[in-house]
Design an enzyme around this catalytic site. Structure first.
Site, PDB file in Angstrom:
ATOM      1  CD  GLU A  71     -20.027  -0.104  -4.640  1.00  0.00           C
ATOM      2  OE1 GLU A  71     -19.134  -0.846  -4.193  1.00  0.00           O
ATOM      3  OE2 GLU A  71     -19.997   0.365  -5.801  1.00  0.00           O
ATOM      4  CD1 TRP A  93     -19.504  -3.638  -1.881  1.00  0.00           C
ATOM      5  CD2 TRP A  93     -17.635  -4.040  -0.731  1.00  0.00           C
ATOM      6  NE1 TRP A  93     -18.683  -2.543  -2.019  1.00  0.00           N
ATOM      7  CE2 TRP A  93     -17.538  -2.763  -1.322  1.00  0.00           C
ATOM      8  CE3 TRP A  93     -16.577  -4.510   0.048  1.00  0.00           C
ATOM      9  CZ2 TRP A  93     -16.418  -1.941  -1.172  1.00  0.00           C
ATOM     10  CZ3 TRP A  93     -15.458  -3.695   0.202  1.00  0.00           C
ATOM     11  CH2 TRP A  93     -15.383  -2.442  -0.397  1.00  0.00           C
ATOM     12  CE1 TYR A 135     -13.407   3.276  -1.785  1.00  0.00           C
ATOM     13  CE2 TYR A 135     -14.380   1.130  -1.327  1.00  0.00           C
ATOM     14  CZ  TYR A 135     -13.494   1.916  -2.032  1.00  0.00           C
ATOM     15  OH  TYR A 135     -12.686   1.348  -2.986  1.00  0.00           O
ATOM     16  CB  CYS A 187     -10.134   0.572  -5.728  1.00  0.00           C
ATOM     17  SG  CYS A 187      -9.672  -1.110  -5.283  1.00  0.00           S
ATOM     18  NE  ARG A 207      -5.865   0.978  -3.353  1.00  0.00           N
ATOM     19  CZ  ARG A 207      -5.736  -0.326  -3.601  1.00  0.00           C
ATOM     20  NH1 ARG A 207      -4.786  -0.763  -4.410  1.00  0.00           N
ATOM     21  NH2 ARG A 207      -6.559  -1.205  -3.045  1.00  0.00           N
ATOM     22  CG  ASP A 210     -11.632  -5.603 -12.580  1.00  0.00           C
ATOM     23  OD1 ASP A 210     -11.610  -5.615 -13.831  1.00  0.00           O
ATOM     24  OD2 ASP A 210     -12.130  -6.519 -11.911  1.00  0.00           O
TER      25      ASP A 210
END
Length: 305
Positions: A71, A93, A135, A187, A207, A210
Site C-alpha cells: 500500500e 481499499w 494520498y 486518516c 486524525r 481504527d
C-alpha cells in the site's frame, strides 16, 4: 472484565495494548459516521525506537506486513485507481468503492465479483474504481492555485540530502479543496521528519485511528517509508513517533480486541532493505526483508465503511 498482561512486561508492543485497554476503560462511547459506534479517546502518543532494527509489526496477532508495504509503495506511485492496487493482490481499499457501487446500482454484488470486474472491464474500472485525489495524488501531485504541481516526496528527499536540519521536512494529504472528491479523507494526515546524529526519525499524525485494524497497518507502512527515505539519504533509523487524534475501537471490535489483549507480546521482528534503490520510485516489495516474525494467529474483524 479485561484480560491484562503482567504489569512488569515492558515490551514495545505493550504500550499499544495499554492504549487499547485505556480506550476500553475510559473511552467516550459515541455514534460515528459509519453507524457502527465507537469508544474513543483523544490525543494519544506512542514512541518506538527503531535504532536496533526492530520495527512495530505487532506480534499479538498476525499482521500481513507485505500488504501494508505494498500500500505504501502504491501511495508513492501517485496512483489513485483501485485496479493498480488489486493487481498487487491488495484488497484493503475495495470496501469504499464497493459500497458506493452497491448504493448507486442497487446490485448486491459480492466483493470478489466487484474486484474481478475492476480488473477485467476497463470502462467499469474507470467509472467505479477511481478513488479520487487520495494520498498518492496529494503526496506526489499537489496542484496549487497557480496550476503548478508540487511533488512533496521528491522535495522531502532532496531536503533530507541537502539540509537535514530543516524544520520543514514534512508532507501531508489534507487538501481541503479536494476532500469531497476522495473515497475516504486522509486518516494518516501529516508526516514530519527529524535528523539527529545521522538518524532519521518520523512523527506521524493520524486524525482518526481504527486501533484494531488501521493502526497496525499504518505503522508498518510508515516504517517502510522511513527505511526508503533513510536509504536515499544515507541515514540510519531513529524513532517513530505516532500521534493519534480520535483513537477508537469500533463497538463490533470489542471481542477481537479482548482476544488480542489476552495474548503475551513476543519479540518484535526486524525489517531491512535488500538493496539500495536508484531513487525513491525504484523500490519493490521484494526489497523488504523481515526477520524473526513469530506472531500469534490472525484475528478477524469487519472494516467499518
Amino acid at each position: 472484565m479485561l484480560n491484562r498482561l503482567p504489569a512488569a512486561f515492558t515490551a514495545p508492543e505493550q504500550q499499544y495494548l495499554d492504549l487499547m485497554a485505556r480506550v476500553f476503560e475510559r473511552g467516550d462511547e459515541r455514534l460515528d459516521r459509519t453507524g457502527v459506534g465507537t469508544r474513543s479517546l483523544f490525543g494519544e502518543t506512542l514512541r518506538f525506537d527503531l535504532s536496533n532494527g526492530q520495527v512495530p509489526i505487532l506480534t499479538t496477532k498476525k499482521v500481513f506486513w507485505k500488504t501494508a508495504v505494498k500500500e505504501m509503495l502504491w501511495f508513492l506511485t501517485g496512483r489513485t485507481d483501485l485496479r493498480s492496487l488489486l493487481q498487487e493482490n491488495v484488497r484493503i481499499w475495495s470496501d469504499w468503492p464497493l459500497a458506493k457501487y452497491r448504493e448507486a446500482s442497487g446490485e448486491a454484488i459480492s466483493q470478489k465479483d466487484f474486484e474481478d470486474r475492476i480488473l477485467s472491464d476497463d470502462d467499469f474500472s474507470a467509472r467505479w474504481g477511481e478513488l479520487g485525489p487520495i494520498y498518492g495524488k496529494q503526496w506526489r501531485r499537489w496542484q496549487g492555485p497557480d496550476g503548478r504541481v508540487h511533488d512533496q516526496i521528491a522535495t522531502l528527499v532532496e531536503t533530507l540530502k541537502t539540509n537535514p536540519a530543516s524544520r520543514r521536512m514534512l508532507f501531508h494529504a489534507w487538501n481541503v479543496a479536494e476532500l469531497g472528491e476522495m473515497a475516504l479523507p486522509p486518516c494518516h494526515m501529516v508526516y514530519q521528519f527529524f535528523v539527529s546524529k545521522g538518524r532519521l526519525s518520523c512523527m506521524m499524525m493520524q486524525r482518526s485511528v481504527d486501533l484494531l485494524l488501521g493502526a497496525p497497518f499504518n505503522w508498518v507502512g510508515t516504517v517502510a517509508l522511513m527505511l526508503m527515505l533513510a536509504d536515499q539519504a544515507d541515514l540510519e533509523l531513529g524513532d517513530f513517533v505516532w500521534v493519534g487524534g480520535d483513537v477508537h475501537l469500533y463497538l463490533n471490535h470489542f471481542e477481537a480486541a479482548q482476544e488480542q489483549m489476552s495474548r503475551e507480546p513476543r519479540p518484535m521482528p526486524t525489517m531491512r532493505l535488500a538493496r539500495k534503490a536508484a531513487s525513491i520510485d525504484d523500490y519493490r516489495i521484494e526489497d523488504f526483508v523481515v526477520d524473526g516474525y513469530d506472531p500469534h494467529p490472525a484475528i478477524a474483524a469487519e472494516v467499518a465503511v
